[in-house]
Scaffold this motif. Structure first.
Motif, PDB file in Angstrom:
ATOM      1  N   GLY A 230       0.827  -1.213   0.000  1.00 59.51           N
ATOM      2  CA  GLY A 230       0.000   0.000   0.000  1.00 59.51           C
ATOM      3  C   GLY A 230       0.858   1.259   0.000  1.00 59.51           C
ATOM      4  N   LEU A 231       1.884   1.252   0.831  1.00 59.55           N
ATOM      5  CA  LEU A 231       2.776   2.425   0.927  1.00 59.55           C
ATOM      6  C   LEU A 231       3.590   2.621  -0.350  1.00 59.55           C
ATOM      7  CD1 LEU A 231       4.458   1.999   4.448  1.00 59.55           C
ATOM      8  CD2 LEU A 231       3.156   3.991   3.704  1.00 59.55           C
ATOM      9  N   TYR A 232       4.202   1.558  -0.807  1.00 60.63           N
ATOM     10  CA  TYR A 232       5.172   1.695  -1.903  1.00 60.63           C
ATOM     11  C   TYR A 232       4.528   1.955  -3.254  1.00 60.63           C
ATOM     12  CZ  TYR A 232       9.453   1.338   0.671  1.00 60.63           C
ATOM     13  OH  TYR A 232      10.497   1.654   1.495  1.00 60.63           O
ATOM     14  N   ARG A 233       3.318   1.425  -3.453  1.00 59.30           N
ATOM     15  CA  ARG A 233       2.678   1.647  -4.760  1.00 59.30           C
ATOM     16  C   ARG A 233       2.299   3.121  -4.945  1.00 59.30           C
ATOM     17  NH1 ARG A 233      -0.548  -4.082  -4.708  1.00 59.30           N
ATOM     18  NH2 ARG A 233       1.163  -5.324  -5.552  1.00 59.30           N
ATOM     19  N   LYS A 234       2.411   3.888  -3.846  1.00 57.86           N
ATOM     20  CA  LYS A 234       2.159   5.342  -3.955  1.00 57.86           C
ATOM     21  C   LYS A 234       3.462   6.110  -4.177  1.00 57.86           C
ATOM     22  CE  LYS A 234      -1.928   5.511  -1.007  1.00 57.86           C
ATOM     23  NZ  LYS A 234      -1.745   4.643   0.189  1.00 57.86           N
ATOM     24  N   ILE A 235       4.584   5.427  -4.124  1.00 54.05           N
ATOM     25  CA  ILE A 235       5.880   6.101  -4.275  1.00 54.05           C
ATOM     26  C   ILE A 235       6.310   6.051  -5.745  1.00 54.05           C
ATOM     27  CG2 ILE A 235       8.336   6.039  -3.609  1.00 54.05           C
ATOM     28  CD1 ILE A 235       7.477   4.889  -0.894  1.00 54.05           C
ATOM     29  N   PRO A 236       6.646   7.208  -6.321  1.00 57.18           N
ATOM     30  CA  PRO A 236       7.049   7.222  -7.734  1.00 57.18           C
ATOM     31  C   PRO A 236       8.155   6.203  -8.019  1.00 57.18           C
ATOM     32  CG  PRO A 236       6.874   9.465  -6.881  1.00 57.18           C
ATOM     33  CD  PRO A 236       6.665   8.553  -5.717  1.00 57.18           C
ATOM     34  N   GLY A 237       7.946   5.443  -9.076  1.00 51.36           N
ATOM     35  CA  GLY A 237       8.930   4.415  -9.450  1.00 51.36           C
ATOM     36  C   GLY A 237       8.541   3.035  -8.925  1.00 51.36           C
ATOM     37  N   PHE A 238       7.647   3.001  -7.919  1.00 52.01           N
ATOM     38  CA  PHE A 238       7.270   1.713  -7.312  1.00 52.01           C
ATOM     39  C   PHE A 238       5.807   1.339  -7.619  1.00 52.01           C
ATOM     40  CE2 PHE A 238      10.981   2.923  -4.949  1.00 52.01           C
ATOM     41  CZ  PHE A 238      11.602   1.734  -4.591  1.00 52.01           C
ATOM     42  N   GLU A 239       5.155   2.146  -8.465  1.00 52.02           N
ATOM     43  CA  GLU A 239       3.712   1.960  -8.692  1.00 52.02           C
ATOM     44  C   GLU A 239       3.373   0.535  -9.102  1.00 52.02           C
ATOM     45  OE1 GLU A 239       5.561   4.329 -10.131  1.00 52.02           O
ATOM     46  OE2 GLU A 239       4.616   6.295  -9.965  1.00 52.02           O
ATOM     47  N   LYS A 240       4.279  -0.092  -9.816  1.00 55.18           N
ATOM     48  CA  LYS A 240       3.924  -1.401 -10.378  1.00 55.18           C
ATOM     49  C   LYS A 240       4.533  -2.592  -9.644  1.00 55.18           C
ATOM     50  CE  LYS A 240       2.676   0.122 -14.964  1.00 55.18           C
ATOM     51  NZ  LYS A 240       3.394   0.933 -15.948  1.00 55.18           N
ATOM     52  N   VAL A 241       5.117  -2.361  -8.472  1.00 56.32           N
ATOM     53  CA  VAL A 241       5.748  -3.508  -7.787  1.00 56.32           C
ATOM     54  C   VAL A 241       4.708  -4.573  -7.467  1.00 56.32           C
ATOM     55  CG1 VAL A 241       7.817  -2.470  -6.766  1.00 56.32           C
ATOM     56  CG2 VAL A 241       5.634  -2.320  -5.559  1.00 56.32           C
ATOM     57  N   LYS A 242       5.098  -5.815  -7.697  1.00 51.97           N
ATOM     58  CA  LYS A 242       4.158  -6.914  -7.488  1.00 51.97           C
ATOM     59  C   LYS A 242       4.303  -7.532  -6.096  1.00 51.97           C
ATOM     60  CE  LYS A 242       5.201  -9.128 -11.457  1.00 51.97           C
ATOM     61  NZ  LYS A 242       5.915  -8.102 -12.246  1.00 51.97           N
ATOM     62  N   SER A 243       5.453  -7.327  -5.469  1.00 50.85           N
ATOM     63  CA  SER A 243       5.662  -8.017  -4.191  1.00 50.85           C
ATOM     64  C   SER A 243       6.644  -7.258  -3.300  1.00 50.85           C
ATOM     65  CB  SER A 243       6.233  -9.409  -4.458  1.00 50.85           C
ATOM     66  OG  SER A 243       7.541  -9.279  -4.998  1.00 50.85           O
ATOM     67  N   TYR A 244       6.694  -7.710  -2.051  1.00 50.64           N
ATOM     68  CA  TYR A 244       7.603  -7.156  -1.033  1.00 50.64           C
ATOM     69  C   TYR A 244       9.053  -7.358  -1.493  1.00 50.64           C
ATOM     70  CZ  TYR A 244       8.578  -6.158   4.009  1.00 50.64           C
ATOM     71  OH  TYR A 244       8.970  -5.630   5.209  1.00 50.64           O
ATOM     72  N   VAL A 245       9.350  -8.558  -2.004  1.00 51.63           N
ATOM     73  CA  VAL A 245      10.715  -8.824  -2.466  1.00 51.63           C
ATOM     74  C   VAL A 245      11.109  -7.861  -3.591  1.00 51.63           C
ATOM     75  CG1 VAL A 245      12.180 -10.503  -3.690  1.00 51.63           C
ATOM     76  CG2 VAL A 245      10.830 -11.241  -1.726  1.00 51.63           C
ATOM     77  N   GLU A 246      10.144  -7.559  -4.459  1.00 49.24           N
ATOM     78  CA  GLU A 246      10.435  -6.625  -5.558  1.00 49.24           C
ATOM     79  C   GLU A 246      10.784  -5.233  -5.042  1.00 49.24           C
ATOM     80  OE1 GLU A 246       7.920  -6.122  -8.993  1.00 49.24           O
ATOM     81  OE2 GLU A 246       7.882  -8.284  -9.328  1.00 49.24           O
TER      82      GLU A 246
END
Ligand code: GUN
Ligand code: FE
Length: 428
Positions: A230-246
């Motif tokens: 939830g936090l990271y998908r709002k951070i520019p560059g991380f919008e498309k991360v699929k997982s915690y490991v990513e």
């Protein structure tokens, strides 16, 4: 005369499936150099060693001293606090307690006492988290007795005010400690939610340049994973991360010197990335155990799928998520939780290997430590042996099981299981 001959029943871990037993065992070591000259059967002991001063532990069992690859030295006082879940325990008890380490005197006094007790329960090395305060890392380095890798947690966002540092301060400490302590320093983003991705990426570069370790937490609970995404998908560059490991992969903190605590909820794709980057998992069964066993109830680590996918792993206590200091309690919990879940292969032999030789390998010190091969350091524990394993001819599994199960009913008894801890040939 600094060479000694020790007579005892000796267990020497070799692998997940193999642990040598010398019923009438002998070990020759030097107190001065700390080295082992001989470890094996007494009847095969070379003549030249027969006249050495003999320390007779014939009714005792000797095992290599233990490593704890994931714990928080500043959480000693919250080990037994009420636990309901990870995130609530962190905000209710752990963080307010860690804030107290701002006081230098308090921190120093705590470190002195804690690391003395840790050696007393048989731990002589590992990977340890301090608080974010500069001196709490220095105090761990000063008082930890053994081969430790230490890191100050980096907390630059989503943390209580009194435990939030500026990004500038985080960078200053990373620069300073990575140069000063090199491979005894671990870059320590507490976990993705509390550390800016820029700080992780910056730290990863500095850490890799200085051959430092990296440690953090990964996929410990489902709530935590949802929180991270939830936090990271709002951070520019991380919008498309699929997982915690990513998330961690994008911050470049994965690699062969990276130790990730927990890794309970990993997808096949995540395990692939961990395997490819040679990232290690540190499994902390007493911390992950159900709340009624004084754990955080996080779940059961799937050691088989990690092994199948070629991920190296070892055991940790996660003090204070884990309620007790002793790695024997951690071994017990690993075996018993898997037994209860009817998962085969979680033996005491494996648990000992993953607390000694495998851990030394992960710390990159297995050439000199981790078991009793000749020329390694004489790091060993003298243990009381229960009556049930009297006589000779018992397997390593039976001996370990008897020793470890004996304390299972009253877990604080593990604190006095170790009679003596020897580090580099010296009794601590
Ligand atoms: N995740 C982030 N911080 C912590 C911690 O202190 N303990 C555990 N078990 N998990 C964490
Ligand atoms: Fe932890």
């Amino acid at each position: 005369m600094s060479k000694f001959l020790v007579k005892a029943r000796i267990l020497n871990p070799i692998s997940d499936r193999k642990c040598c037993v010398y019923d009438d065992g002998a070990m020759v070591f030097s107190e001065k150099k700390g080295e082992i000259y001989y470890c094996g059967k007494f009847k095969e002991l070379p003549k030249k060693y027969h006249s050495l001063t003999c320390i007779d532990y014939s009714d005792r069992v000797i095992v290599p001293a233990l490593y704890d690859l994931h714990f928080h030295w500043v959480q000693d006082d919250v080990r037994l606090m009420p636990k309901a879940s990870l995130l609530s325990w962190l905000s209710q008890y752990t963080w307010p307690h860690e804030a107290k380490f701002k006081n230098k005197k308090f921190s120093r006094m705590k470190a002195q006492k804690f690391f003395k007790r840790l050696a007393g329960v048989g731990t002589i090395g590992g990977a340890v988290f301090s608080s974010l305060h500069e001196h709490s890392l220095e105090h761990a380095i000063e008082f930890a007795c053994g081969d430790y890798v230490v890191g100050n947690v980096l907390m630059t966002m989503n943390s209580p005010k009194e435990l939030t540092q500026t990004q500038k301060n985080a960078k200053t400490l990373i620069d300073k400690f990575s140069k000063k302590y090199q491979s005894s320093y671990a870059l320590t983003p507490r976990f993705a939610p509390t550390t800016h991705p820029e700080i992780m990426a910056y730290g990863a570069k500095v850490a890799k340049k200085n051959k430092c370790f990296i440690q953090s937490h990964l996929c410990e609970t489902q709530n935590e994973i949802e929180y991270v995404l939830g936090l990271y998908r709002k951070i520019p560059g991380f919008e498309k991360v699929k997982s915690y490991v990513e998330v961690y992969e994008k911050c470049q903190i994965l690699g062969k010197k990276t130790l990730m605590g927990h890794g309970i909820y990993l997808s096949k794709d995540e395990r692939k990335i961990l395997s490819k980057t040679k990232t290690k998992i540190i499994h902390c069964p007493t911390s992950n155990a159900p709340v009624k066993e004084r754990g955080l109830g996080s779940g059961l680590f799937n050691f088989k799928s990690c092994e199948r996918d070629g991920i190296d792993w070892a055991l940790g206590s996660d003090i204070g998520g884990g309620p007790f200091l002793s790695m024997f309690d951690v071994m017990r919990s690993f075996v018993m939780q898997n037994e209860k879940a009817e998962i085969s292969g979680a033996t005491y032999t494996k648990a000992l290997y993953r607390t000694t030789l495998k851990s030394a390998e992960i710390l990159e010190i297995s050439r000199t430590s981790g078991n009793f091969a000749a020329k390694k350091f004489a790091n060993f524990l003298v243990l009381k042996a229960p009556k049930s394993i009297g006589g000779t001819g018992h397997s390593a599994e039976k001996i370990l099981s008897a020793i470890i199960k004996k304390c299972a009913k009253k877990r604080s008894a593990y604190d006095s299981l170790v009679e003596h801890t020897y580090y580099r040939g010296n009794k601590l």
